[in-house]
Design a protein around this motif. Structure first.
Motif, short mmCIF file in Angstrom:
data_model
loop_
_atom_site.label_atom_id
_atom_site.label_comp_id
_atom_site.label_asym_id
_atom_site.label_seq_id
_atom_site.Cartn_x
_atom_site.Cartn_y
_atom_site.Cartn_z
N ALA A 180 0.81 -1.22 0.00
CA ALA A 180 0.00 0.00 0.00
C ALA A 180 0.84 1.27 0.00
O ALA A 180 0.42 2.29 -0.54
N ASN A 181 2.02 1.24 0.60
CA ASN A 181 2.83 2.45 0.76
C ASN A 181 4.11 2.40 -0.07
O ASN A 181 5.12 3.02 0.28
N HIS A 182 4.07 1.68 -1.19
CA HIS A 182 5.29 1.50 -1.98
C HIS A 182 5.79 2.82 -2.58
O HIS A 182 7.00 3.00 -2.76
N THR A 184 5.80 5.83 -1.28
CA THR A 184 6.60 6.55 -0.27
C THR A 184 7.96 5.90 -0.10
O THR A 184 9.00 6.58 -0.03
N ASP A 201 5.07 -2.40 -7.89
CA ASP A 201 5.30 -2.28 -6.44
C ASP A 201 6.24 -3.36 -5.92
O ASP A 201 6.95 -3.16 -4.94
N ASP A 231 3.29 -1.59 4.31
CA ASP A 231 1.89 -1.87 4.59
C ASP A 231 1.29 -2.62 3.40
O ASP A 231 1.72 -2.43 2.27
#
Length: 298
Positions: A180-182, A184, A201, A231
């Motif tokens: 989910a936060n790839h 960043t 990702d 995440d």
């Protein structure tokens, strides 16, 4: 949805059957991802001559002999080139990183599928069973192999989006799920000088692990840090020249099964990929626990 398979052989008598067994495993995962696939094979002497460094390239617009000769002139040594479907495997009696540097300098627009001693990485677009046949995977030998079948959800259906991601020497990562936060983490890694080949990702996870390993840490600490940093929902299989490791996220909703005998350790997204392995009826079989790193060393 994607499918993961991996086979780590303990019994040298099975080494000649690695490709045959891995091809069967990959084919069973075709229903989980039919748009592209990739495999990594450790130890096949025809693809990667023993004692040599190797680099696997996609998108080289030259004949294998000419490409190898050009790299050899740069390095001042003999380089051999073998074309396996659309992947050019370069081999030379030098370190893989040195060979990689020369190849990148001559073919800057090519995609590096993988590099390392004893490692061949092949990727392609199409049905996994068809790709395995075109590669001649069933004839391959070696001590370890991983594979992936892809159903693209977050990036284009291209060889650059296919797994495995083999971005460190002898290291491969395959992934079922979504980070989910790839974005960043990608920005953070870029600030540290890490370069990327795709928008996938999974590549972020692979680059993260390779970055941690380059600092001198082991696979298990790197995967534990990944679990703390990323995440999402995921099952990961990470292979190295002498190791094989599996980890799932804290929710563990992505399917995974591990089987182990005295002769081999295997992992797949579904049991049907393991059902044909020799001795599976007496194997210890279990579902990996959330955020537990399972690792085996050759």
């Amino acid at each position: 949805m994607c499918g993961i398979v991996g086979l780590h052989l303990r019994n040298p008598e099975l080494y000649p059957r690695l490709g045959e067994l891995l091809a069967g495993m990959l084919g069973e995962m075709q229903d989980r991802g039919a748009d592209s696939a990739g495999i990594a094979v450790y130890g096949d002497p025809d693809w990667t001559p023993p004692g040599n460094g190797n680099v696997c390239l996609l998108g080289v617009d030259r004949d294998p002999a000419g490409a190898a000769a050009a790299v050899g002139d740069t390095l001042g040594t003999t380089v051999t080139g073998k074309l396996v479907e659309n992947t050019l495997i370069l081999s030379a009696p030098v370190a893989s990183e040195e060979l990689l540097g020369a190849a990148r300098g001559l073919f800057p627009d090519s995609l590096v599928a993988g590099f390392g001693a004893d490692l061949a990485v092949l990727k392609g677009v199409g049905a996994p069973r068809d790709l395995a046949k075109s590669w001649g995977l069933a004839r391959a030998s070696g001590w370890q192999g991983v594979g992936h079948t892809r159903m693209a959800t977050e990036s284009a259906v291209t060889p650059s989006g296919a797994h495995p991601y083999a971005v460190g020497p002898e290291q491969c990562l395959v992934h079922n799920g979504s980070f989910a936060n790839h974005a960043t983490i990608r920005r953070d890694l870029r600030r540290e000088g890490v370069e990327f080949d795709s928008e996938n990702d999974t590549e972020v996870g692979a680059r993260f692990v390779a970055h941690r390993l380059a600092r001198g840490g082991g696979v298990e600490p790197a995967l534990k840090e990944l679990c703390d940093t990323f995440d999402g929902f995921y099952t990961l299989l990470v292979s190295h020249r002498d190791s094989f490791a599996v980890v799932r996220d804290a929710i563990a909703c992505k399917p995974a099964v591990i089987a182990e005998t005295d002769d081999w350790v295997a992992m797949a997204s579904e049991f049907r990929a393991l059902a044909h392995l020799p001795g599976v009826s007496s194997a210890r079989i279990w579902e990996p626990e959330p955020e537990v790193v399972y690792a085996w060393t050759r």
